[in-house]
Design an enzyme around this catalytic site. Structure first.
Site, PDB file in Angstrom:
ATOM      1  N   ASP A 100       0.792  -1.247   0.000  1.00  0.00           N
ATOM      2  CA  ASP A 100       0.000   0.000   0.000  1.00  0.00           C
ATOM      3  C   ASP A 100       0.821   1.292   0.000  1.00  0.00           C
ATOM      4  O   ASP A 100       0.535   2.234   0.762  1.00  0.00           O
ATOM      5  CB  ASP A 100      -0.959   0.019   1.214  1.00  0.00           C
ATOM      6  CG  ASP A 100      -2.010  -1.081   1.150  1.00  0.00           C
ATOM      7  OD1 ASP A 100      -1.955  -1.923   0.233  1.00  0.00           O
ATOM      8  OD2 ASP A 100      -2.886  -1.108   2.027  1.00  0.00           O
ATOM      9  N   LYS A 141      -6.883  -4.913  -3.254  1.00  0.00           N
ATOM     10  CA  LYS A 141      -7.664  -5.525  -2.172  1.00  0.00           C
ATOM     11  C   LYS A 141      -8.621  -4.486  -1.606  1.00  0.00           C
ATOM     12  O   LYS A 141      -8.366  -3.285  -1.702  1.00  0.00           O
ATOM     13  CB  LYS A 141      -6.730  -6.040  -1.079  1.00  0.00           C
ATOM     14  CG  LYS A 141      -5.865  -4.943  -0.467  1.00  0.00           C
ATOM     15  CD  LYS A 141      -4.879  -5.481   0.523  1.00  0.00           C
ATOM     16  CE  LYS A 141      -4.010  -4.392   1.123  1.00  0.00           C
ATOM     17  NZ  LYS A 141      -4.735  -3.373   1.909  1.00  0.00           N
ATOM     18  N   CYS A 196      -2.169  -2.870   7.561  1.00  0.00           N
ATOM     19  CA  CYS A 196      -2.062  -3.749   6.397  1.00  0.00           C
ATOM     20  C   CYS A 196      -0.775  -4.573   6.388  1.00  0.00           C
ATOM     21  O   CYS A 196      -0.781  -5.730   5.976  1.00  0.00           O
ATOM     22  CB  CYS A 196      -2.245  -2.930   5.120  1.00  0.00           C
ATOM     23  SG  CYS A 196      -3.929  -2.254   5.021  1.00  0.00           S
TER      24      CYS A 196
END
Ligand code: ZN
Length: 207
Positions: A11, A109, A154
């Site tokens: 990310d 995702k 994450c």
């Protein structure tokens, strides 16, 4: 690195950088170290948080609720975030200085409207797979090295789920940055340790 290891870069998107919609403090500091690290890996996976407008993880989707409140979703507790990483937006794009052209997979995702996905392996219902485990195993990859944003969400969930799928997991905290919301960093560190993830420095990893 050995051919059976993959670097998971989690990310590294504009919205998680200072000035972004869900800024992780000092997130921009790890762009260059990750670029350098990636050169040592034949296998690199980049992930992107990738939400539809009106996503269940957005406070704005729950009238009367505030950002950073926790609600009971059908799959368990869900922190409500500012709108972030809306699919196709500038905020959802990878940081422009991230330069890992040989990355073999960009995995998105969190695109199912009703379910969040901190983890790159399993959505927050803890059942729906993203397919990453299959991608890795079909290439004979048995070890993942995890870095990126944010350590306590994450990165942490991805590291724990890597162990869940039987992989050796190494987490590079110096190539990650945390949000640290109400003790979330200490909790994530503990969860990763209990799951059997190893914490390594860049120099331990690449000498
Ligand atoms: Zn998100």
């Amino acid at each position: 690195m050995t051919p059976n290891a993959a670097l998971l870069v989690v990310d590294m998107q504009n919205d998680f950088m200072p000035g972004g919609a869900l800024a992780v403090p000092r997130g921009h500091e790890i762009v260059e170290p990750i670029n350098r690290l990636a050169q040592r890996f034949a296998n690199v996976v980049l992930t992107q948080d990738w939400h539809c407008p009106g996503h269940a993880s957005f406070a704005s989707s729950h009238p009367g609720r505030q950002v950073y409140e926790t609600i009971d979703a059908f799959y368990g507790p869900q922190i409500l975030w500012p709108d972030h990483c809306v699919m196709g937006s500038h905020g959802a794009a990878l940081h422009p200085d991230l330069d890992i052209r040989h990355a073999g997979l960009i995995l998105r995702k969190g695109y199912h409207k009703a379910v969040d996905s901190y983890s790159a392996f399993l959505e927050a219902d803890r059942e729906t797979r993203t397919g990453l485990d299959g991608w890795l195993s079909s290439r004979g990859i048995t070890e993942v090295v995890v870095c990126g944003l944010a350590t306590d969400f994450c990165v942490g969930w991805t590291a724990c789920d890597g162990r869940h799928f039987g992989l050796t997991v190494k987490v590079i905290e110096e190539a990650s940055r945390a949000i640290d919301l109400d003790g979330s960093m200490a909790r994530a560190h503990r969860n990763m340790a209990v799951a059997g993830a190893n914490f390594v420095t860049i120099s331990q990893l690449i000498g």
